[in-house]
Design a protein around this motif. Sequence first.
Motif, mmCIF file in Angstrom:
data_model
loop_
_atom_site.group_PDB
_atom_site.id
_atom_site.type_symbol
_atom_site.label_atom_id
_atom_site.label_comp_id
_atom_site.label_asym_id
_atom_site.label_seq_id
_atom_site.Cartn_x
_atom_site.Cartn_y
_atom_site.Cartn_z
ATOM 1 N N LEU A 1 -0.897 1.596 -4.018
ATOM 2 C CA LEU A 1 -2.484 0.972 -4.504
ATOM 3 C C LEU A 1 -2.953 0.996 -5.704
ATOM 4 N N ARG A 2 -3.756 0.572 -6.005
ATOM 5 C CA ARG A 2 -3.768 0.747 -8.621
ATOM 6 C C ARG A 2 -5.130 1.438 -8.507
ATOM 7 N N ILE B 1 -12.056 -0.449 0.266
ATOM 8 C CA ILE B 1 -10.343 -0.915 0.036
ATOM 9 C C ILE B 1 -10.599 -2.307 0.933
ATOM 10 N N PRO B 2 -11.203 -2.871 1.293
ATOM 11 C CA PRO B 2 -11.123 -4.256 2.486
ATOM 12 C C PRO B 2 -8.809 -4.278 3.190
ATOM 13 N N GLU B 3 -8.447 -3.529 1.901
ATOM 14 C CA GLU B 3 -7.336 -3.976 2.383
ATOM 15 C C GLU B 3 -6.441 -3.011 3.350
ATOM 16 N N THR C 1 -12.138 -0.386 -9.255
ATOM 17 C CA THR C 1 -11.926 -0.251 -8.028
ATOM 18 C C THR C 1 -10.641 -0.208 -7.755
ATOM 19 N N VAL C 2 -10.469 -0.198 -6.150
ATOM 20 C CA VAL C 2 -8.499 0.288 -5.725
ATOM 21 C C VAL C 2 -8.368 -0.828 -5.182
ATOM 22 N N ASP C 3 -6.841 -1.371 -5.129
ATOM 23 C CA ASP C 3 -6.839 -2.791 -4.321
ATOM 24 C C ASP C 3 -5.616 -2.839 -4.936
ATOM 25 N N GLY C 4 -4.688 -3.718 -4.534
ATOM 26 C CA GLY C 4 -3.498 -3.923 -4.373
ATOM 27 C C GLY C 4 -2.454 -3.405 -4.065
ATOM 28 N N LEU C 5 -3.124 -3.189 -2.406
ATOM 29 C CA LEU C 5 -1.797 -2.288 -1.481
ATOM 30 C C LEU C 5 -0.436 -3.230 -1.661
ATOM 31 N N TRP D 1 1.789 -6.191 -11.422
ATOM 32 C CA TRP D 1 0.419 -5.887 -10.093
ATOM 33 C C TRP D 1 0.290 -4.731 -11.017
#
Length: 579
Positions: free
Chosen positions: A462-463, A427-429, A468-472, A213
């Motif tokens: 989130l990362r 942030i689609p998540e 980019t901000v992702d990885g919830l 992660w």
Amino acid sequence: MTRRRQPALLLVAVLAVSACSTVPSSGPVERVNPPVQAPLEGGVDVHPVPPQRDASPDAVLAGYLDAMASLEPGFTVARQYLTPAAARRWDPSTGVTVFDGDTRSSLPGSTKAGIQARVVGSLDAQGHYRAETGRILRQDFTMEQVAGQWRISNPPSGLLVSHYTLLHRFTPTPVWFFVPGSSTLVPERVWLARNPAGPAEAVRALLAGPSEWMAPAVDTAVPNGTRLAEPGVTVIDGIATIPLEGRLGSLPDPRRTQLLAQLGWTLRAFPELRGLRVVVDSRQWGTQSHGLSAPVMLEDLPGLPPVPIDANEQPFAVVDGAVGRLDEQGSFSPLGGVLGTRGWGGRAGSLAVSSSSSVIAVVNQEGTQLHSTRLGRDELALRLVAKKVENPVVTSSGTVWASTGGDAASALWRSSDGATRLKRVAIPELSGSTLVAFAVSPEQTRLAVVLRRGQQTSLGLLRIRAGTVDGLRILPLQQGQIRLEEVKDVGWTGAEQLMVLASQGDDSPTSAYLVGSDGSHVEDVGPAGELDLVQLDTRPQDDGAVALLRSAEGQVLRYQSAWRWQSLPGRVSWLAVPS
């Protein structure tokens, strides 16, 4: 805060509130330090007991679980509870399942014994913890007779240990990486299966690399395939000698310096060490500046820590629409200039401040505009307009963040330099969730978020990497008798620890809780009472953190230690601890 791969070998190599509280009105301010539970005193070894003669299937299972929990190197005794074929097949290094509240079962005359428990987390082969919720462990152990004695023929994959064992027999240790393109370091906690763990275990964990992660958000100077050579880490007069094998000879000097920094910061977890030297092919390794001619001393390491050194920064506050500071006694002093006199054409509703970058962001009382400026200047620039602007955040580098809501779905906004208009961060998540609060980690690689979906709130990470901000990743807030259901706010109290403002249900009071950033622990730290707490703000520092709470009536509480909070006089409508 509201406002703002040798992996498979690692575990083998390593294997190993108070009921009353006070709210004083004065006294020295202490720091928030991580509440990671203390290991067994002095790192006491827990010696497993071999199988007793004529033991029943349930006694064999109990002995096997205890032998696993002992973390005995090689698990020689644990294997004695298995059939010969199972003992050869069982690999305890593949990972760890962490459970809580187990019940065990067996029937008279049965050749099986079982365990049922709530799974709270797991460790991968490198020792990275992943919190879980909603999964039930149901494991039946089949027994076979070996020389007239019951033995287990179907052991689990890896280890099964209780959450108590994780907190008290494993050693949580930070290993260090770099923010990409930066000299700032980022720690990631690994749980080493020995207590106490030594420098060799920590070095192996570092060489294994970041978790899957975390890897996209950090950089490591360790070349693929780098290994700790025999005889492992040796220590003489506080100097650790680290023999390495791998493709290190061609590493350029900047990467060598980074690798030495990663090793040194990782070894700072061991107070008995004062320096290190790296040996490759029997020769001292490093650069002309670091490591070739003399050991690298841990007090002179390259690289910047993720949290600032201790500083007694006065918090900022909003009173009657004016911006000012609170002194140690809680007295409010308006700033000079337009922000302190409400002469900028608006009244402040919320704000965020970075003293290191001298940037201040202010949202008006109507919550429709965000302005920013430099401390000491009167020229405010409009950065964001929306129906509902919330949660202003300014990082130590001057990056301005905010969220928007109202009739529209929640959105996150960011301006990298504090001087331009904020741009929306996709942030689609987060689709379908309301962003209640958020906080940026000290080194700016992670974003803690409080989300609401329907009537449920949750805490997530989130990362942050480049644009980019992702990885919830959701962090379950449940441990023992603690089950947090309504989360209001979040802040960072260290590079590996959060504080949340939350309650355990509709009828329970809101309190502050310390939470490991990997979800490994949750601790209630108060305060007691029936205050309607609505805001939390924190500042991580080298020796801990500053933490303040605000009630709906404007009362301010400052953290001193677990269940001890100092009540400050006066009333404010917003708090901002400088980053």
